[in-house]
Design a protein around this motif. Structure first.
Motif, PDB file in Angstrom:
ATOM      1  N   HIS A  35       8.749  -6.488  -9.836  1.00 10.65           N
ATOM      2  CA  HIS A  35       7.541  -5.672  -9.878  1.00 10.65           C
ATOM      3  C   HIS A  35       6.294  -6.506 -10.127  1.00 10.65           C
ATOM      4  N   SER A  37       3.068  -8.542  -9.230  1.00  9.58           N
ATOM      5  CA  SER A  37       2.136  -8.374  -8.123  1.00  9.58           C
ATOM      6  C   SER A  37       2.152  -9.611  -7.234  1.00  9.58           C
ATOM      7  N   PRO A  54      -4.563  -8.173  -4.096  1.00 10.41           N
ATOM      8  CA  PRO A  54      -4.463  -7.028  -5.007  1.00 10.41           C
ATOM      9  C   PRO A  54      -5.648  -6.095  -4.799  1.00 10.41           C
ATOM     10  N   HIS A  61      -4.503   3.228  -2.460  1.00 11.38           N
ATOM     11  CA  HIS A  61      -3.403   2.316  -2.808  1.00 11.38           C
ATOM     12  C   HIS A  61      -2.733   2.714  -4.105  1.00 11.38           C
ATOM     13  N   ASN A  62      -3.533   3.079  -5.079  1.00 10.27           N
ATOM     14  CA  ASN A  62      -2.990   3.323  -6.402  1.00 10.27           C
ATOM     15  C   ASN A  62      -2.180   4.603  -6.483  1.00 10.27           C
ATOM     16  N   GLY A  67      -1.109  -0.908  -5.439  1.00 13.88           N
ATOM     17  CA  GLY A  67      -2.176  -1.733  -5.968  1.00 13.88           C
ATOM     18  C   GLY A  67      -2.421  -2.973  -5.139  1.00 13.88           C
ATOM     19  N   TYR A  68      -2.130  -2.892  -3.842  1.00 12.17           N
ATOM     20  CA  TYR A  68      -2.235  -4.045  -2.967  1.00 12.17           C
ATOM     21  C   TYR A  68      -2.812  -3.605  -1.631  1.00 12.17           C
ATOM     22  N   ARG A  81       4.934   0.232  -1.775  1.00  9.07           N
ATOM     23  CA  ARG A  81       6.042  -0.485  -2.403  1.00  9.07           C
ATOM     24  C   ARG A  81       7.128   0.523  -2.763  1.00  9.07           C
ATOM     25  N   TRP A  87       8.797  -3.503   0.567  1.00  7.13           N
ATOM     26  CA  TRP A  87       7.532  -2.975   1.072  1.00  7.13           C
ATOM     27  C   TRP A  87       7.726  -2.365   2.452  1.00  7.13           C
TER      28      TRP A  87
END
Length: 122
Positions: A35, A37, A54, A61-62, A67-68, A81, A87
Protein backbone atom coordinates in the motif's frame (compact mmCIF):
# COMPACT_ATOMS: atom_id res chain seq x y z
CA UNK A 1 -9.06 -42.20 -14.56
CA UNK A 2 -11.12 -39.90 -12.31
CA UNK A 3 -12.38 -36.63 -13.76
CA UNK A 4 -10.33 -33.58 -12.72
CA UNK A 5 -12.52 -31.15 -10.77
CA UNK A 6 -11.83 -27.44 -10.45
CA UNK A 7 -11.10 -27.86 -6.75
CA UNK A 8 -8.57 -30.63 -7.39
CA UNK A 9 -6.91 -28.60 -10.13
CA UNK A 10 -6.60 -25.52 -7.89
CA UNK A 11 -5.28 -27.62 -5.01
CA UNK A 12 -2.69 -29.22 -7.26
CA UNK A 13 -1.64 -25.82 -8.61
CA UNK A 14 -1.23 -24.44 -5.09
CA UNK A 15 0.86 -27.43 -4.04
CA UNK A 16 3.08 -27.10 -7.11
CA UNK A 17 3.52 -23.37 -6.61
CA UNK A 18 4.42 -23.82 -2.96
CA UNK A 19 6.85 -26.63 -3.61
CA UNK A 20 8.57 -24.63 -6.34
CA UNK A 21 8.81 -21.59 -4.06
CA UNK A 22 6.87 -19.40 -6.48
CA UNK A 23 3.81 -18.66 -4.39
CA UNK A 24 5.16 -15.23 -3.52
CA UNK A 25 5.54 -14.46 -7.23
CA UNK A 26 1.85 -15.17 -7.74
CA UNK A 27 0.88 -12.57 -5.15
CA UNK A 28 2.76 -9.39 -6.09
CA UNK A 29 0.90 -7.35 -3.50
CA UNK A 30 2.23 -9.18 -0.48
CA UNK A 31 2.31 -7.80 3.01
CA UNK A 32 5.69 -6.21 2.32
CA UNK A 33 4.23 -2.71 1.89
CA UNK A 34 1.92 -3.09 -1.09
CA UNK A 35 0.00 0.00 0.00
CA UNK A 36 3.00 2.30 -0.25
CA UNK A 37 2.43 5.15 -2.68
CA UNK A 38 4.24 4.65 -5.99
CA UNK A 39 6.76 7.25 -7.07
CA UNK A 40 6.45 9.62 -9.98
CA UNK A 41 7.30 8.77 -13.57
CA UNK A 42 7.52 10.71 -16.82
CA UNK A 43 8.54 8.87 -19.97
CA UNK A 44 7.80 8.37 -23.63
CA UNK A 45 6.37 4.91 -24.31
CA UNK A 46 5.74 3.89 -27.93
CA UNK A 47 5.71 7.55 -28.95
CA UNK A 48 3.21 8.59 -26.26
CA UNK A 49 4.12 10.63 -23.19
CA UNK A 50 2.98 8.92 -20.01
CA UNK A 51 3.19 10.56 -16.60
CA UNK A 52 2.23 9.60 -13.08
CA UNK A 53 2.40 11.33 -9.72
CA UNK A 54 0.67 11.35 -6.36
CA UNK A 55 -2.59 13.28 -6.62
CA UNK A 56 -3.21 16.29 -4.46
CA UNK A 57 -6.50 17.79 -3.35
CA UNK A 58 -9.90 16.19 -2.96
CA UNK A 59 -10.54 15.23 -6.58
CA UNK A 60 -12.04 12.09 -8.04
CA UNK A 61 -8.86 10.10 -7.28
CA UNK A 62 -9.42 10.12 -3.57
CA UNK A 63 -12.90 8.56 -3.85
CA UNK A 64 -11.25 5.29 -4.84
CA UNK A 65 -8.35 5.66 -2.42
CA UNK A 66 -5.80 5.74 -5.21
CA UNK A 67 -4.45 9.22 -4.51
CA UNK A 68 -2.52 8.92 -7.75
CA UNK A 69 -2.88 10.66 -11.12
CA UNK A 70 -1.82 9.17 -14.47
CA UNK A 71 -1.73 11.02 -17.80
CA UNK A 72 -1.32 9.92 -21.40
CA UNK A 73 -0.30 12.80 -23.68
CA UNK A 74 -1.58 15.23 -21.03
CA UNK A 75 -5.03 13.63 -20.77
CA UNK A 76 -5.88 12.04 -17.45
CA UNK A 77 -6.15 8.25 -17.44
CA UNK A 78 -8.53 7.27 -14.66
CA UNK A 79 -6.81 4.61 -12.53
CA UNK A 80 -7.94 2.75 -9.43
CA UNK A 81 -6.06 0.66 -6.92
CA UNK A 82 -7.55 -2.72 -6.05
CA UNK A 83 -7.61 -4.12 -2.53
CA UNK A 84 -4.78 -6.51 -3.40
CA UNK A 85 -2.52 -3.60 -4.42
CA UNK A 86 -2.87 -4.07 -8.18
CA UNK A 87 -4.00 -1.25 -10.47
CA UNK A 88 -6.62 -0.97 -13.21
CA UNK A 89 -7.64 1.79 -15.60
CA UNK A 90 -10.74 2.61 -17.59
CA UNK A 91 -8.93 1.42 -20.71
CA UNK A 92 -7.81 -1.94 -19.35
CA UNK A 93 -10.33 -2.46 -16.56
CA UNK A 94 -10.23 -6.27 -16.56
CA UNK A 95 -6.45 -6.60 -16.75
CA UNK A 96 -4.93 -5.62 -13.37
CA UNK A 97 -1.27 -4.63 -13.36
CA UNK A 98 1.25 -4.12 -10.53
CA UNK A 99 1.92 -0.37 -10.92
CA UNK A 100 0.36 2.83 -12.31
CA UNK A 101 3.20 2.96 -14.87
CA UNK A 102 2.19 -0.50 -16.08
CA UNK A 103 -1.44 0.71 -16.27
CA UNK A 104 -0.36 3.66 -18.43
CA UNK A 105 1.68 1.39 -20.70
CA UNK A 106 -1.23 -1.07 -20.99
CA UNK A 107 -3.52 1.81 -21.95
CA UNK A 108 -1.09 2.95 -24.67
CA UNK A 109 -0.94 -0.61 -25.99
CA UNK A 110 -4.73 -0.89 -25.99
CA UNK A 111 -5.29 2.52 -27.60
CA UNK A 112 -3.11 1.52 -30.59
CA UNK A 113 -2.44 5.17 -31.49
CA UNK A 114 -5.98 6.46 -30.84
CA UNK A 115 -6.23 9.51 -28.59
CA UNK A 116 -7.30 9.06 -24.98
CA UNK A 117 -10.56 10.91 -24.44
CA UNK A 118 -11.25 12.63 -21.10
CA UNK A 119 -13.24 10.48 -18.66
CA UNK A 120 -16.16 12.38 -17.07
CA UNK A 121 -16.01 12.34 -13.25
CA UNK A 122 -19.80 12.14 -12.96
Amino acid sequence: MPELSRRNALTAAAVLATSAGTLSALTPASAAGHHASPGTFDEVYKGRRIQGRPATGSGHHNHHGAGYAVFVDGVELHVMRNADGSWISVVSHYDPVPTPRAAARAAVDELQGAPLLPFPAN
